[in-house]
Structures are given as structure tokens and as C-alpha cells.
Scaffold this active site. Structure first.
Site, short mmCIF file in Angstrom:
data_model
loop_
_atom_site.label_atom_id
_atom_site.label_comp_id
_atom_site.label_asym_id
_atom_site.label_seq_id
_atom_site.Cartn_x
_atom_site.Cartn_y
_atom_site.Cartn_z
N ARG A 17 13.87 -5.39 7.87
CA ARG A 17 13.74 -6.58 7.04
C ARG A 17 13.19 -6.23 5.67
O ARG A 17 13.61 -6.75 4.64
CB ARG A 17 12.83 -7.60 7.75
CG ARG A 17 12.86 -9.00 7.12
CD ARG A 17 11.79 -9.20 6.10
NE ARG A 17 10.50 -8.80 6.62
CZ ARG A 17 9.55 -8.27 5.87
NH1 ARG A 17 9.72 -8.10 4.57
NH2 ARG A 17 8.41 -7.91 6.42
N THR B 58 2.28 -2.07 -7.02
CA THR B 58 1.07 -1.50 -6.42
C THR B 58 0.82 -0.08 -6.91
O THR B 58 1.75 0.70 -7.09
CB THR B 58 1.19 -1.51 -4.89
OG1 THR B 58 1.34 -2.85 -4.45
CG2 THR B 58 -0.04 -0.90 -4.23
N TRP C 216 3.03 3.18 -2.38
CA TRP C 216 3.53 2.34 -1.28
C TRP C 216 4.79 1.58 -1.68
O TRP C 216 4.93 0.40 -1.42
CB TRP C 216 2.44 1.36 -0.80
CG TRP C 216 1.16 2.02 -0.44
CD1 TRP C 216 -0.04 1.89 -1.07
CD2 TRP C 216 0.95 2.95 0.63
NE1 TRP C 216 -0.99 2.68 -0.46
CE2 TRP C 216 -0.41 3.34 0.59
CE3 TRP C 216 1.78 3.50 1.61
CZ2 TRP C 216 -0.95 4.25 1.49
CZ3 TRP C 216 1.23 4.40 2.51
CH2 TRP C 216 -0.11 4.75 2.45
N THR D 187 8.51 0.82 -1.21
CA THR D 187 9.63 0.88 -0.27
C THR D 187 10.91 1.27 -1.00
O THR D 187 11.21 0.73 -2.08
CB THR D 187 9.82 -0.48 0.42
OG1 THR D 187 8.64 -0.80 1.16
CG2 THR D 187 11.01 -0.47 1.36
N SER E 249 5.58 -13.87 -9.00
CA SER E 249 6.59 -14.84 -8.55
C SER E 249 7.63 -14.15 -7.67
O SER E 249 8.14 -14.75 -6.71
CB SER E 249 7.27 -15.51 -9.74
OG SER E 249 8.14 -14.62 -10.42
N ASN F 260 6.22 -13.72 -4.28
CA ASN F 260 6.24 -14.96 -3.51
C ASN F 260 7.57 -15.13 -2.79
O ASN F 260 7.63 -15.65 -1.66
CB ASN F 260 5.97 -16.15 -4.44
CG ASN F 260 5.20 -17.25 -3.73
OD1 ASN F 260 4.23 -16.99 -3.04
ND2 ASN F 260 5.66 -18.48 -3.89
N ARG G 246 7.37 -12.84 0.16
CA ARG G 246 6.48 -13.39 1.18
C ARG G 246 7.18 -14.44 2.02
O ARG G 246 6.93 -14.57 3.22
CB ARG G 246 5.25 -14.00 0.53
CG ARG G 246 4.29 -13.01 -0.07
CD ARG G 246 3.22 -13.70 -0.86
NE ARG G 246 2.40 -12.76 -1.60
CZ ARG G 246 1.97 -12.95 -2.84
NH1 ARG G 246 2.28 -14.06 -3.48
NH2 ARG G 246 1.24 -12.04 -3.44
N GLU H 257 2.06 -7.42 0.27
CA GLU H 257 2.45 -8.69 -0.36
C GLU H 257 1.43 -9.80 -0.11
O GLU H 257 1.76 -10.95 0.18
CB GLU H 257 3.87 -9.08 0.08
CG GLU H 257 4.89 -8.06 -0.42
CD GLU H 257 6.28 -8.26 0.13
OE1 GLU H 257 6.63 -9.40 0.48
OE2 GLU H 257 7.03 -7.27 0.21
#
Length: 396
Positions: free
Chosen positions: A102, A144, A174, A176, A249, A252, A255, A375
Site C-alpha cells: 500500500r 523527513t 526514510w 520510500t 497537504s 494528508n 494519511r 505520516e
């Protein structure tokens, strides 16, 4: 006298019938992603987790692109343009297999592509979005840093003007897909505030190093990025990103995918525990017949269904334009914690077998440790909710 028919008994795998509230298109997307994930991903994910990598990430990206999963909630440039609930369902079905899968889709679509789609120039969108939607180009999103996580505004990566160019120096951590990406969305401090840059990863001075020895999210490629005098033209700057609010944003959006995704991880653990408890015989009967095991299963089915209801409701709010960022904080805070409880209980029901990769439960439990952190940590989302309900900020 007529007798009303009795309601059907609840389905143990969808106890409250949450998915009955889906429309035909949403159900079709759910089924397509579930079928693909079960057929093509699930048989291999334990090996990928054990190896600590995805062996052929570009082939996987092409498969995801062919299914229309990258940036599927975005419109134009080859993106599917589906509603928020449909995107959430895709996240749920992918994370039912593994959080790393995911995350692959989420970072590409909700972070890198969303940043370019929302804040990029027409030229940036045309250059990158169709290729990223098709899985022909892989993107990453770099906010990050080694010393800057929750306090993103304290980033040390800097971009300075040099004539008509920008020169970037710093490090990101970190990230991805960082070492396999074709393009990186890099956030840096400037004399004018936080700005975003679209950086092709073959730019001189850019390097990426795979982070080893992870004990969580192992079926995912995570990297450190280093920028040493990376020179970019002004056309690489995201023209509409003018503050820290821009990357936040994008986070978000990602998330929101987590709100759904962890419901899938919880469902997978619950179903595995239910099957195992029915088959495992101790003291002459299945352990599913013991009161303590049934109590664990009852708590698990409640957490799973609460998570699915929360995700669907927030998705409907999002599709109606009524979703506030604090709604998403609510979802991440509640659903991650509930999913961790489910995964922990599922591991205990499996006993010693639960620590092996022959069953999915410890793999999910370990992955959720990372999902609880990235996140927005549990603490950050708790403070966001506290601010929302009291009106008093407690961050500083």
C-alpha cells in the site's frame, strides 16, 4: 397473519455489512484489487518480507499502473479520477496483503503525484504524471530528515539561488522508493520559505542509499537521499508550493489512504485468527470454543468493523467536500491503534506459530509499528485532535 422473515445472521468477515454501502463501481474496484492482490502479491509477500526487499519493483509498478492504481483519485494526465472511497478501498485491499505494498502506491500517487498535480507547472505535469500513472516512472517524496520528523519545519536541507538556478544541499531519511525512483519531490528551506523541487534522480549530486536492517515494512524499499550541490533550473521548482502547508497537504492525502489501509491489515489478522482458532485443537476441542479465545475474537471483530466504518464515513465526507484534516487525524489515530490491537491479539491466538512467516499476523504487527509512526505519529494526531476539540494548541 404474516410473519416477517428473520434477518440474516451477520457475516463474520463483514459483521456490520459495511461493504453493503458501496456502489457498483466501488464494489468492482474492490473486487479487482482484491483479486489481483490475492493472486499476484499474497503468494510472494512473505518471501519479500524475509528478503527485506521487492525483487522486481519496476515490474510491480507496471502492474499497478496497468490497473490504474497510481494517482487513481487524481483527474487528467492518464489518472483514473475515481472517488475517494474507491481509492480507499484499493488501499484497504493492498494493505490486507502488506503495508509495504500500500505504501508503494500511496507514496507514488498521494505524495509524489499529488504534489506535482496540485503545485506543479503545466510542463511538470505533462512531463511526469502520465508516465507515473502508467508505472513507467517511479517517484518519491522527500520531506523527513535524519533530525527532522514530526517537526518538519526544522528541516536542514537548503536550496539557494545561484543566478537563475537553484543549488540544493542536505539529506532526507526514510524515503520510500528513494533508491528506485526516477524523480524525487524534494522539500527544502530557502530564504523565501519552504519550497518544493521536482528532481530527476540522475541529476549530478543526487544519490540514494538503501536503508538496511529494518525489522518492519521489509517488503518495501526505504532509502536515505543525499543532495550535494544539486543544481536545478528554476523550472524544477513547484511554482504553487509556497509554504510548509504544501507538503503537509500531500501528507494528508496519504494519511487518508492509511485510514483505509490499516483496516485491511486488521481484517487480514482477524480472519487468520478466526481460521486458526477453528482448526487448532487443544484439550480435545478447537480453541475457538474456549471463552478467552472468543473474547479476543469478539474484541477483534469490533475493532475491524469500527475501522471499516470510520474509513467509509471519512471517505464519504471527503467525496462530499466536507472532510477536514482533523477528520483524517481522527481516522489515523483510531484505526492504527485498533489495528495494532487486532494484530497483537491475532498473534497470541496463533501461539508459537504466530511468530513465523507461515502466517501473516506478526508481519502485519511489525508493519503497523511503522505505520503508527510515519505520516504523523500517534502523539501528533492526538494533539491535533486535542487542539480541534479544545481550541487550545499544545504543540509548543
Amino acid at each position: 397473519m404474516t410473519h416477517e422473515s428473520k434477518p440474516a445472521a451477520p457475516d463474520p468477515n463483514d459483521f456490520l455489512g459495511v461493504d453493503h454501502g458501496l456502489n457498483d463501481e466501488e464494489r468492482s474496484i474492490r473486487d479487482a484489487v482484491r483479486d489481483f492482490s490475492t493472486r499476484e502479491l499474497l503468494p510472494h509477500v512473505a518471501d519479500w518480507f524475509e528478503a527485506g526487499t521487492i525483487p522486481e519493483p519496476r515490474a510491480l509498478a507496471k502492474n499497478f499502473g496497468n490497473m490504474g492504481l497510481f494517482g487513481m483519485h487524481l483527474h487528467g494526465y492518464g489518472c483514473a479520477g475515481v472517488n475517494a472511497v474507491s481509492y480507499g478501498l484499493a488501499c484497504r485491499e493492498l494493505e490486507a496483503v502488506d503495508s509495504g505494498l500500500r505504501s508503494f502506491v500511496s507514496v507514488q500517487g498521494s505524495l509524489a503525484m499529488t504534489a506535482i498535480h496540485t503545485y506543479g507547472s503545466t510542463e511538470q505535469k505533462q512531463e511526469w504524471l502520465p508516465r507515473m500513472a502508467a508505472g513507467e516512472a517511479i517517484g518519491c517524496f522527500a520531506l523527513t530528515e535524519p533530525d527532522s520528523g514530526s517537526d518538519a519545519g526544522a528541516m536542514r536541507t537548503r536550496a539557494r539561488r545561484d543566478g537563475s538556478d537553484w543549488v540544493l544541499n542536505g539529506a532526507k531519511m526514510w524515503i520510500t522508493n528513494g533508491s528506485i525512483a526516477d524523480v524525487a519531490v524534494i522539500w527544502a528551506g530557502t530564504d523565501e520559505g519552504i519550497r518544493g523541487f521536482v528532481v530527476p534522480t540522475d541529476t549530478p549530486g543526487f544519490s540514494a542509499h538503501v536503508i538496511k536492517r529494518k525489522l518492519s515494512l521489509r517488503a518495501s524499499i526505504t532509502s536515505e537521499l543525499v543532495l550535494e550541490d544539486v543544481r536545478l533550473p528554476d523550472t524544477a521548482r513547484l511554482p504553487e508550493a509556497r509554504s510548509l502547508g504544501a507538503p503537509l497537504s500531500c501528507l494528508n492525502e496519504a494519511r487518508y489512504g492509511i485510514v483505509w489501509g490499516v483496516a485491511g491489515a486488521a481484517r487480514s489478522c482477524y480472519q487468520a485468527a478466526l481460521d486458526y482458532a477453528g482448526a487448532r485443537v487443544q484439550f480435545g476441542r478447537p480453541i475457538a470454543g474456549f471463552q478467552l479465545t472468543q473474547h479476543k475474537l469478539a474484541e477483534m471483530v469490533v475493532d475491524v468493523n469500527h475501522a471499516c466504518l470510520t474509513a467509509l464515513h471519512i471517505g464519504r465526507l471527503k467525496d462530499s467536500g466536507a472532510c477536514h484534516r482533523d477528520h483524517i487525524s481522527f481516522g489515523k489515530f483510531a484505526n492504527v491503534a485498533g489495528s495494532q490491537r487486532v494484530a497483537s491479539a491475532a498473534r497470541s491466538i496463533h501461539g508459537a506459530n504466530g511468530i513465523t512467516l507461515d502466517y501473516p499476523v506478526l508481519r502485519h504487527l511489525l508493519n503497523l509499528e511503522t505505520v503508527a509512526t510515519y505520516e504523523g505519529t500517534e502523539e501528533v494526531h492526538a494533539l491535533s485532535l486535542g487542539h480541534s476539540i479544545t481550541g487550545i494548541p499544545a504543540f509548543r
